[in-house]
Motif scaffolding. Structure first.
Motif, PDB file in Angstrom:
ATOM      1  N   SER A  49       0.833  -1.215   0.000  1.00 16.30           N
ATOM      2  CA  SER A  49       0.000   0.000   0.000  1.00 16.30           C
ATOM      3  C   SER A  49       0.861   1.257   0.000  1.00 16.30           C
ATOM      4  O   SER A  49       0.579   2.220  -0.735  1.00 16.30           O
ATOM      5  CB  SER A  49      -0.921   0.000   1.228  1.00 16.30           C
ATOM      6  OG  SER A  49      -1.813  -1.093   1.182  1.00 16.30           O
ATOM      7  N   ARG A  50       1.907   1.247   0.813  1.00 16.36           N
ATOM      8  CA  ARG A  50       2.783   2.431   0.872  1.00 16.36           C
ATOM      9  C   ARG A  50       3.518   2.629  -0.443  1.00 16.36           C
ATOM     10  O   ARG A  50       3.679   3.767  -0.906  1.00 16.36           O
ATOM     11  CB  ARG A  50       3.784   2.275   2.025  1.00 16.36           C
ATOM     12  CG  ARG A  50       4.749   3.449   2.153  1.00 16.36           C
ATOM     13  CD  ARG A  50       4.007   4.750   2.282  1.00 16.36           C
ATOM     14  NE  ARG A  50       4.854   5.910   2.019  1.00 16.36           N
ATOM     15  CZ  ARG A  50       4.419   7.066   1.548  1.00 16.36           C
ATOM     16  NH1 ARG A  50       3.125   7.231   1.266  1.00 16.36           N
ATOM     17  NH2 ARG A  50       5.249   8.061   1.349  1.00 16.36           N
ATOM     18  N   ARG A  51       3.971   1.534  -1.068  1.00 15.67           N
ATOM     19  CA  ARG A  51       4.644   1.641  -2.368  1.00 15.67           C
ATOM     20  C   ARG A  51       3.715   2.257  -3.403  1.00 15.67           C
ATOM     21  O   ARG A  51       4.110   3.155  -4.166  1.00 15.67           O
ATOM     22  CB  ARG A  51       5.091   0.258  -2.831  1.00 15.67           C
ATOM     23  CG  ARG A  51       5.820   0.256  -4.178  1.00 15.67           C
ATOM     24  CD  ARG A  51       5.903  -1.141  -4.739  1.00 15.67           C
ATOM     25  NE  ARG A  51       4.576  -1.709  -4.950  1.00 15.67           N
ATOM     26  CZ  ARG A  51       4.341  -2.988  -5.259  1.00 15.67           C
ATOM     27  NH1 ARG A  51       5.352  -3.834  -5.355  1.00 15.67           N
ATOM     28  NH2 ARG A  51       3.104  -3.421  -5.439  1.00 15.67           N
ATOM     29  N   ASN A  52       2.460   1.805  -3.438  1.00 17.27           N
ATOM     30  CA  ASN A  52       1.499   2.339  -4.410  1.00 17.27           C
ATOM     31  C   ASN A  52       1.190   3.804  -4.137  1.00 17.27           C
ATOM     32  O   ASN A  52       1.102   4.621  -5.075  1.00 17.27           O
ATOM     33  CB  ASN A  52       0.204   1.520  -4.371  1.00 17.27           C
ATOM     34  CG  ASN A  52       0.419   0.090  -4.828  1.00 17.27           C
ATOM     35  OD1 ASN A  52       1.372  -0.203  -5.555  1.00 17.27           O
ATOM     36  ND2 ASN A  52      -0.467  -0.805  -4.424  1.00 17.27           N
ATOM     37  N   ALA A  53       1.039   4.137  -2.849  1.00 18.02           N
ATOM     38  CA  ALA A  53       0.749   5.533  -2.494  1.00 18.02           C
ATOM     39  C   ALA A  53       1.936   6.439  -2.828  1.00 18.02           C
ATOM     40  O   ALA A  53       1.761   7.546  -3.367  1.00 18.02           O
ATOM     41  CB  ALA A  53       0.405   5.627  -1.009  1.00 18.02           C
ATOM     42  N   ALA A  54       3.142   5.970  -2.516  1.00 15.30           N
ATOM     43  CA  ALA A  54       4.338   6.771  -2.798  1.00 15.30           C
ATOM     44  C   ALA A  54       4.517   6.988  -4.288  1.00 15.30           C
ATOM     45  O   ALA A  54       4.962   8.066  -4.740  1.00 15.30           O
ATOM     46  CB  ALA A  54       5.568   6.090  -2.211  1.00 15.30           C
ATOM     47  N   SER A  55       4.190   5.977  -5.088  1.00 14.61           N
ATOM     48  CA  SER A  55       4.299   6.116  -6.546  1.00 14.61           C
ATOM     49  C   SER A  55       3.375   7.217  -7.053  1.00 14.61           C
ATOM     50  O   SER A  55       3.746   7.996  -7.945  1.00 14.61           O
ATOM     51  CB  SER A  55       3.958   4.776  -7.212  1.00 14.61           C
ATOM     52  OG  SER A  55       4.878   3.773  -6.843  1.00 14.61           O
ATOM     53  N   GLU A  76      12.357   6.101  -1.436  1.00 14.82           N
ATOM     54  CA  GLU A  76      11.505   5.278  -0.563  1.00 14.82           C
ATOM     55  C   GLU A  76      10.936   4.088  -1.325  1.00 14.82           C
ATOM     56  O   GLU A  76      10.936   2.957  -0.833  1.00 14.82           O
ATOM     57  CB  GLU A  76      10.376   6.135   0.018  1.00 14.82           C
ATOM     58  CG  GLU A  76       9.484   5.343   0.970  1.00 14.82           C
ATOM     59  CD  GLU A  76       8.314   6.165   1.494  1.00 14.82           C
ATOM     60  OE1 GLU A  76       7.527   5.606   2.280  1.00 14.82           O
ATOM     61  OE2 GLU A  76       8.174   7.334   1.091  1.00 14.82           O
ATOM     62  N   VAL A  77      10.447   4.335  -2.542  1.00 12.02           N
ATOM     63  CA  VAL A  77       9.890   3.243  -3.370  1.00 12.02           C
ATOM     64  C   VAL A  77      10.972   2.220  -3.689  1.00 12.02           C
ATOM     65  O   VAL A  77      10.738   1.008  -3.628  1.00 12.02           O
ATOM     66  CB  VAL A  77       9.265   3.815  -4.663  1.00 12.02           C
ATOM     67  CG1 VAL A  77       8.931   2.685  -5.636  1.00 12.02           C
ATOM     68  CG2 VAL A  77       8.019   4.625  -4.337  1.00 12.02           C
ATOM     69  N   LYS A  81      10.942  -1.712  -2.689  1.00 15.23           N
ATOM     70  CA  LYS A  81      11.097  -2.780  -3.686  1.00 15.23           C
ATOM     71  C   LYS A  81      12.232  -3.721  -3.307  1.00 15.23           C
ATOM     72  O   LYS A  81      12.166  -4.929  -3.564  1.00 15.23           O
ATOM     73  CB  LYS A  81      11.345  -2.171  -5.062  1.00 15.23           C
ATOM     74  CG  LYS A  81      10.104  -1.548  -5.691  1.00 15.23           C
ATOM     75  CD  LYS A  81      10.399  -1.009  -7.092  1.00 15.23           C
ATOM     76  CE  LYS A  81       9.143  -0.447  -7.736  1.00 15.23           C
ATOM     77  NZ  LYS A  81       9.425   0.095  -9.103  1.00 15.23           N
ATOM     78  N   ASP A  82      13.274  -3.158  -2.696  1.00 19.43           N
ATOM     79  CA  ASP A  82      14.399  -4.007  -2.270  1.00 19.43           C
ATOM     80  C   ASP A  82      14.018  -4.874  -1.067  1.00 19.43           C
ATOM     81  O   ASP A  82      14.481  -6.014  -0.935  1.00 19.43           O
ATOM     82  CB  ASP A  82      15.602  -3.127  -1.896  1.00 19.43           C
ATOM     83  CG  ASP A  82      16.250  -2.494  -3.123  1.00 19.43           C
ATOM     84  OD1 ASP A  82      16.025  -3.005  -4.245  1.00 19.43           O
ATOM     85  OD2 ASP A  82      16.959  -1.480  -2.946  1.00 19.43           O
ATOM     86  N   THR A  83      13.180  -4.317  -0.175  1.00 22.49           N
ATOM     87  CA  THR A  83      12.843  -5.012   1.072  1.00 22.49           C
ATOM     88  C   THR A  83      11.713  -6.017   0.901  1.00 22.49           C
ATOM     89  O   THR A  83      11.671  -7.047   1.581  1.00 22.49           O
ATOM     90  CB  THR A  83      12.453  -3.992   2.153  1.00 22.49           C
ATOM     91  OG1 THR A  83      13.497  -3.018   2.281  1.00 22.49           O
ATOM     92  CG2 THR A  83      12.222  -4.666   3.495  1.00 22.49           C
TER      93      THR A  83
END
Length: 427
Positions: A49-55, A76-77, A81-83
């Motif tokens: 969710s955070r990845r999508n929001a940050a994008s 941050e994205v 993606k790495d984690t």
């Protein structure tokens, strides 16, 4: 497999049921694994969710020409993606750990199953027929078969080792006649559909009916990774794996006459004489697929179908309700049919009929849908021997033994014996 939601809501009931089965409590360990799994899933979902929001925020920052913020969000994205692969690995490991434990937990006994530790606590439900009244001595089946000249354990050992038998001539025909009779009875009068199915199956099929992972040592495996079936229950039940059935088409009733293969790993030293406990034997299997409301009544019906085999053969037997400590892994309730063997002067199991509820269906993901319910439910499965052919042959030999050493053929088998009315010593 048990429903994890039910375990969450009823941990004390699970441990009570396991105690009845003489097993250790598992609820707290399962709930801990479940919490780890749920936490891992939630962590992964939060990161997604955070990845999508940050994008999306990157696009907004770029539109506002806020390059510094956009760069921070990109970092941050990239970090997410790495984690995320590591978190996904944690989630898969948590799911696998819980599934492994759940796959080894036995089924929950029905409330009317007698509580006990072992076969000494089983309960006689009914007794059918009478023991034969003779003036001549009783003999064990291997004494009868070897004296007739049609049962050979030495040649079987030469071919395959211990726990195998070679039957010839009239005994080979009697074995075939018994299997044919059982199939005809169950298909013509009891409404079962005859099935010819594979004798080798994949891991998934063995898992679906509960043989894997817990009982692998009792099985034979081929060089290409398949398993020889220990019972046609495996193939007949898995016919509906992964399917959603129409409730109107239930129950489905299947029967098959197949060889069964068992390593007998846990029975060293037991029944080494004769053909009571073999690595390979014929069995007529019965399997029913029902809805949740019909399975208990179907269990009584299936048991009656198996009993009818013994009744028509004129064999004295008793039907036993197994206690909680003696039931099989996947059963909620089991009736054993025990036939009288004069040579051993005791009763021996010849059929076992079990109702499993949705325990196997959850492992197979086999469901049904009614007209009035949009959400499918898990089917209920039942299995039973109708009956074990080799043990039935033993019972006929010992119960139909004549004073001169010959064996009379039960009337119901005469149509299958080519005019033979008794088995006599070979020339």
């Amino acid at each position: 497999m048990l429903d994890i939601k039910w375990i969450r809501e009823n941990p004390a009931a699970l441990d009570e049921a396991l105690q009845k089965r003489s097993a250790e409590p598992q609820a707290q360990a399962i709930l801990a694994l479940d919490e780890t799994r749920r936490s891992a899933i939630q962590k992964l979902q939060d990161m997604q969710s955070r990845r999508n929001a940050a994008s999306k925020e990157i696009g907004a920052a770029m539109a506002q020409k806020n390059t510094e913020l956009a760069e921070q969000l990109k970092q941050e994205v990239a970090s997410l993606k790495d984690t995320m692969p590591l978190v996904e690995q944690e989630e898969r490991a948590a799911v696998a750990a819980l599934d492994d434990v759940l796959s080894r937990i036995p089924n929950i006994p029905l409330d009317d199953v007698p509580v006990g530790k072992d076969e000494s606590d089983n309960v006689v439900t009914r007794v059918v027929g009478q023991k034969p009244g003779w003036n001549h001595p009783a003999l064990e089946h291997f004494e009868i078969g070897e004296a007739l000249g049609y049962m050979d354990f030495d040649r079987a050992a030469k071919l395959s080792g211990s726990r195998f038998t070679v039957l010839t001539s009239q005994l080979a025909r009697l074995e075939r006649a018994l299997g044919q009779f059982m199939l005809d009875l169950h298909t013509r009068e009891h409404g079962y559909t005859e099935v010819s199915s594979p004798l080798m199956v994949r891991d998934e099929a063995m898992y679906g009916t509960g043989q894997l992972p817990k009982f692998s040592e009792d099985l034979f495996r081929t060089t290409d990774g398949r398993w020889l079936i220990p019972t046609a229950e495996v193939t007949l039940t898995n016919l509906v794996s992964g399917e959603i059935l129409d409730q109107e088409k239930l129950p489905l009733r299947f029967t098959a006459l197949t060889p069964s293969f068992r390593s007998e790993a846990g029975s060293a030293g037991r029944d080494t004489r004769g053909m009571l406990r073999q690595h390979q034997f014929w069995k007529c299997e019965l399997v029913s697929i029902t809805d949740a409301e019909s399975s208990i009544a179907e269990h009584e019906r299936m048991t009656a179908c198996a009993e009818e085999v013994l009744k028509r053969l004129g064999l004295h037997f008793r039907t036993i309700t197994l206690c909680t400590g003696d039931m099989g892994f996947g059963a909620r309730k089991t009736y054993d049919l025990e036939v009288w063997l004069p040579g051993q002067d005791t009763y021996r199991e010849i059929s076992s009929c079990s109702v499993c509820g949705d325990f196997q269906a959850r492992r197979m993901n086999s469901r049904y849908r009614s007209k009035d319910d949009k959400n499918p439910k898990f089917v209920h499965t039942l299995n039973g021997s109708g009956t074990a052919v080799g043990r039935c042959l033993i019972a006929v030999l010992e119960n139909y033994l004549n004073e001169d050493g010959s064996v009379s053929i039960p009337d119901v088998l005469l149509p299958y014996m080519g005019g033979l009315t008794r088995i006599e010593k070979g020339a």
